[in-house]
Design a protein around this motif. Structure first.
Motif, PDB file in Angstrom:
ATOM      1  N   LEU A  78      -1.365 -13.460  -7.442  1.00 21.09           N
ATOM      2  CA  LEU A  78      -0.845 -13.787  -6.113  1.00 21.09           C
ATOM      3  C   LEU A  78      -1.191 -12.625  -5.188  1.00 21.09           C
ATOM      4  N   PRO A  79      -2.043 -12.863  -4.177  1.00 23.89           N
ATOM      5  CA  PRO A  79      -2.830 -14.083  -3.965  1.00 23.89           C
ATOM      6  C   PRO A  79      -3.853 -14.265  -5.099  1.00 23.89           C
ATOM      7  N   ALA A  80      -4.215 -15.513  -5.342  1.00 24.25           N
ATOM      8  CA  ALA A  80      -5.080 -15.849  -6.482  1.00 24.25           C
ATOM      9  C   ALA A  80      -6.527 -15.494  -6.157  1.00 24.25           C
ATOM     10  N   ARG A  81      -6.916 -14.257  -6.476  1.00 26.32           N
ATOM     11  CA  ARG A  81      -8.259 -13.789  -6.129  1.00 26.32           C
ATOM     12  C   ARG A  81      -9.054 -13.302  -7.332  1.00 26.32           C
ATOM     13  N   GLY A  82      -8.495 -13.406  -8.514  1.00 28.87           N
ATOM     14  CA  GLY A  82      -9.219 -12.955  -9.696  1.00 28.87           C
ATOM     15  C   GLY A  82      -9.310 -11.444  -9.775  1.00 28.87           C
ATOM     16  N   ARG A  83     -10.371 -10.937 -10.397  1.00 29.51           N
ATOM     17  CA  ARG A  83     -10.503  -9.500 -10.612  1.00 29.51           C
ATOM     18  C   ARG A  83     -10.785  -8.770  -9.302  1.00 29.51           C
ATOM     19  N   GLN A  84     -10.038  -7.676  -9.117  1.00 27.73           N
ATOM     20  CA  GLN A  84     -10.181  -6.865  -7.912  1.00 27.73           C
ATOM     21  C   GLN A  84     -10.095  -5.390  -8.309  1.00 27.73           C
ATOM     22  N   ALA A  85     -10.743  -4.560  -7.535  1.00 27.03           N
ATOM     23  CA  ALA A  85     -10.638  -3.120  -7.748  1.00 27.03           C
ATOM     24  C   ALA A  85      -9.230  -2.671  -7.369  1.00 27.03           C
ATOM     25  N   LEU A  86      -8.610  -1.883  -8.219  1.00 21.44           N
ATOM     26  CA  LEU A  86      -7.229  -1.470  -7.967  1.00 21.44           C
ATOM     27  C   LEU A  86      -7.111  -0.666  -6.674  1.00 21.44           C
ATOM     28  N   GLN A  87      -8.077   0.186  -6.385  1.00 22.27           N
ATOM     29  CA  GLN A  87      -7.979   0.979  -5.160  1.00 22.27           C
ATOM     30  C   GLN A  87      -7.983   0.085  -3.925  1.00 22.27           C
ATOM     31  N   ASP A  88      -8.682  -1.054  -3.976  1.00 23.21           N
ATOM     32  CA  ASP A  88      -8.669  -1.981  -2.843  1.00 23.21           C
ATOM     33  C   ASP A  88      -7.317  -2.690  -2.731  1.00 23.21           C
ATOM     34  N   VAL A  89      -6.741  -3.024  -3.883  1.00 31.15           N
ATOM     35  CA  VAL A  89      -5.421  -3.668  -3.878  1.00 31.15           C
ATOM     36  C   VAL A  89      -4.391  -2.741  -3.256  1.00 31.15           C
ATOM     37  N   LEU A  90      -4.396  -1.475  -3.662  1.00 32.75           N
ATOM     38  CA  LEU A  90      -3.435  -0.512  -3.115  1.00 32.75           C
ATOM     39  C   LEU A  90      -3.661  -0.284  -1.624  1.00 32.75           C
ATOM     40  N   ALA A  91      -4.912  -0.242  -1.211  1.00 31.52           N
ATOM     41  CA  ALA A  91      -5.216  -0.055   0.212  1.00 31.52           C
ATOM     42  C   ALA A  91      -4.690  -1.237   1.027  1.00 31.52           C
ATOM     43  N   ASP A  92      -4.875  -2.447   0.524  1.00 30.95           N
ATOM     44  CA  ASP A  92      -4.376  -3.631   1.226  1.00 30.95           C
ATOM     45  C   ASP A  92      -2.851  -3.614   1.311  1.00 30.95           C
ATOM     46  N   LEU A  93      -2.181  -3.183   0.231  1.00 28.01           N
ATOM     47  CA  LEU A  93      -0.721  -3.115   0.236  1.00 28.01           C
ATOM     48  C   LEU A  93      -0.223  -2.100   1.261  1.00 28.01           C
ATOM     49  N   ARG A  94      -0.890  -0.959   1.326  1.00 25.21           N
ATOM     50  CA  ARG A  94      -0.463   0.062   2.284  1.00 25.21           C
ATOM     51  C   ARG A  94      -0.608  -0.431   3.715  1.00 25.21           C
ATOM     52  N   GLY A  95      -1.594  -1.278   3.955  1.00 27.29           N
ATOM     53  CA  GLY A  95      -1.818  -1.771   5.311  1.00 27.29           C
ATOM     54  C   GLY A  95      -1.144  -3.091   5.615  1.00 27.29           C
ATOM     55  N   ALA A  96      -0.407  -3.642   4.655  1.00 26.92           N
ATOM     56  CA  ALA A  96       0.217  -4.957   4.853  1.00 26.92           C
ATOM     57  C   ALA A  96       1.334  -4.894   5.876  1.00 26.92           C
ATOM     58  N   SER A  97       1.504  -5.986   6.595  1.00 27.61           N
ATOM     59  CA  SER A  97       2.579  -6.060   7.576  1.00 27.61           C
ATOM     60  C   SER A  97       3.926  -6.112   6.864  1.00 27.61           C
ATOM     61  N   THR A  98       4.962  -5.679   7.557  1.00 28.48           N
ATOM     62  CA  THR A  98       6.312  -5.716   6.995  1.00 28.48           C
ATOM     63  C   THR A  98       7.244  -6.423   7.964  1.00 28.48           C
ATOM     64  N   LEU A  99       8.328  -6.932   7.431  1.00 28.20           N
ATOM     65  CA  LEU A  99       9.343  -7.609   8.231  1.00 28.20           C
ATOM     66  C   LEU A  99      10.682  -6.935   8.006  1.00 28.20           C
ATOM     67  N   ALA A 100      11.578  -7.133   8.940  1.00 25.21           N
ATOM     68  CA  ALA A 100      12.919  -6.560   8.817  1.00 25.21           C
ATOM     69  C   ALA A 100      13.672  -7.252   7.686  1.00 25.21           C
ATOM     70  N   PRO A 101      14.656  -6.588   7.106  1.00 20.96           N
ATOM     71  CA  PRO A 101      15.456  -7.228   6.059  1.00 20.96           C
ATOM     72  C   PRO A 101      16.020  -8.565   6.524  1.00 20.96           C
ATOM     73  N   TYR A 102      15.880  -9.563   5.670  1.00 21.80           N
ATOM     74  CA  TYR A 102      16.413 -10.907   5.905  1.00 21.80           C
ATOM     75  C   TYR A 102      15.886 -11.516   7.203  1.00 21.80           C
ATOM     76  N   ASP A 103      14.644 -11.176   7.534  1.00 18.83           N
ATOM     77  CA  ASP A 103      13.972 -11.794   8.679  1.00 18.83           C
ATOM     78  C   ASP A 103      13.933 -13.308   8.480  1.00 18.83           C
ATOM     79  N   PRO A 104      14.075 -14.096   9.543  1.00 21.03           N
ATOM     80  CA  PRO A 104      14.033 -15.559   9.407  1.00 21.03           C
ATOM     81  C   PRO A 104      12.793 -16.073   8.680  1.00 21.03           C
ATOM     82  N   VAL A 105      11.655 -15.396   8.845  1.00 18.74           N
ATOM     83  CA  VAL A 105      10.433 -15.841   8.154  1.00 18.74           C
ATOM     84  C   VAL A 105      10.602 -15.708   6.641  1.00 18.74           C
ATOM     85  N   ILE A 106      11.208 -14.597   6.209  1.00 17.10           N
ATOM     86  CA  ILE A 106      11.441 -14.403   4.759  1.00 17.10           C
ATOM     87  C   ILE A 106      12.379 -15.465   4.228  1.00 17.10           C
ATOM     88  N   LEU A 107      13.455 -15.731   4.950  1.00 16.30           N
ATOM     89  CA  LEU A 107      14.429 -16.728   4.512  1.00 16.30           C
ATOM     90  C   LEU A 107      13.805 -18.113   4.442  1.00 16.30           C
TER      91      LEU A 107
END
Length: 418
Positions: free
Chosen positions: A15-44
């Motif tokens: 998740l997301p279903a992308r198969g094999r990926q370089a770990l350094q790219d996965v970590l870079a994407d996570l660091r740059g991912a958007s975030t939402l406030a706790p219990y944001d309506p979108v999360i709920l």
């Protein structure tokens, strides 16, 4: 703080279903991912939509139906209210950041419960999944991926990664050092292995190691109930014990009958008769290899522990009555094998309870009797006391932790005096 990674380090993204990926790219994407406030309506909304879709797709799978029910909109609203109640005038509740979850291989759904409590608090998440795929895990991942494709949930794409990889400490260390919280579910050996990988100095850790759970019934009050109540109680106990083949951390392995000897014998005979009928009605069966394993385990237990006899009701239900409390917390075969013990009163358990003892499923006791037990234990063990049928029901309080608080950072805010 991050670990230097060889370019050859790869993981499989589920998740997301992308198969094999370089770990350094996965970590870079996570660091740059958007975030939402706790219990944001979108999360709920996302969690509620996932639960609805899972409920439709998982008909006939009780473990997944229970998961979908727990994630229903009403429960999410209640969790939001509980979360908001943690704030004070001088504290602001914020996400902790990136949470690294290591769930167990023997309980297919625990990674979702762990992830849910964290994502609701606004955290980014990375979950290491077992390479041993199961139909239930695959269905959960399929529904999660489908739900994330909806345009309304675009803000959540990328801030949760579920991946698998082999037993590679280099990868585990990189993920651990990137995390603000590490959550380890599994046995003592798993905890010890993962802890060989350091955390960043500021990071915190939650561990859920080997646990032992038991059940207790007031014999006299049980015998005073109707046949219909006896059948219903056996069904509740079936759900507690036979889901996950009795190998869940909160699945009861020891059943304690409280009362005088006559009542204990009558109650035990009645109860296990109903339990056997329930296993037949629900179509629960064990294969030949498991049945032989249970027989072998039971006979060996009779040699190692003060076991009176080996009562085999069927391939699915077997009972090992103990003459006294014994150390039976170690190796276990599961699949419907129960130690049994008699006690004059509930507090007789106190000297025998240890820190690893997690859940006491109970029936027939007054609230004050349960409170007296907890008070007498004074923290030496037991984190949950729940009625029959609730042993596997997840909530914010688990193993003595309040997960609403564990996944939340408090920012202290003191206004200027005027």
């Amino acid at each position: 703080m991050t670990a230097a990674l060889p370019e050859t380090q790869h993981v499989t993204l589920r998740l997301p279903a992308r198969g094999r990926q370089a770990l350094q790219d996965v970590l870079a994407d996570l660091r740059g991912a958007s975030t939402l406030a706790p219990y944001d309506p979108v999360i709920l909304e996302f969690c509620a939509a996932f639960a609805q879709r899972l409920s439709r797709r998982a008909r006939g799978i009780p473990e997944l139906q229970a998961l979908a029910f727990w994630m229903r909109r009403a429960e999410l609203t209640r969790l939001k209210a509980d979360f908001e109640g943690l704030a004070t005038e001088r504290t602001v509740l914020m996400p902790r950041g990136l949470v690294f979850h290591v769930p167990p291989a023997n309980v297919d759904t625990i990674f979702i419960y762990s992830w849910l409590m964290s994502v609701l608090a606004g955290n980014r998440n990375v979950i290491r999944l077992s390479s041993r795929e199961t139909d239930q895990m695959n269905l959960i991942l399929e529904v999660l991926n489908e739900t994330l494709t909806e345009d309304a949930f675009a803000p959540l794409r990328g801030n949760t990664v579920m991946l698998s990889y082999g037993h590679d400490q280099t990868i585990t260390t990189a993920l651990s050092l990137a995390a603000d919280v590490r959550v380890i579910w599994g046995g003592d050996r798993t905890v010890a292995t993962i802890r060989q990988s350091p955390l960043a100095p500021h990071a915190t850790e939650l561990t859920f190691p080997d646990r032992f759970s038991l059940a207790a019934v007031h014999s006299g009050r049980y015998l005073a109930e109707t046949e219909e109540q006896h059948r219903a109680l056996a069904e509740h106990f079936f759900n507690d014990a036979f889901w996950f083949d009795q190998l869940g951390c909160s699945s009861p392995r020891l059943l304690v009958w409280v009362g005088d000897e006559t009542d204990v014998q009558a109650a035990s005979q009645t109860f296990f008769g109903h339990l056997q009928a329930v296993t037949t009605a629900k179509g629960y069966q064990v294969d030949t290899a498991t049945a032989i394993s249970k027989l072998t385990f039971g006979l060996r237990a009779a040699l190692d522990h003060p076991v009176e006899r080996f009562e085999r009701l069927s391939n699915e239900v077997a009972v090992l009555p103990l003459t006294r409390f014994a150390e039976v917390r170690g190796e276990f075969c599961g699949a419907g094998l129960f130690y049994q013990l008699a006690a004059a009163k509930l507090t007789d358990l106190v000297p025998h309870i240890e820190r690893r003892d997690q859940t006491l499923s109970h029936h027939g006791f007054e609230p004050e009797e349960l409170r007296q037990l907890v008070t007498a234990l004074n923290g030496r063990g037991l984190d949950r006391l729940v009625p029959f049928g609730e042993a596997l029901n997840f909530n914010r309080y688990w193993d003595g932790h309040d997960l609403l608080q564990a996944f939340t950072r408090r920012v202290y805010l003191q206004p200027e005096a005027r």
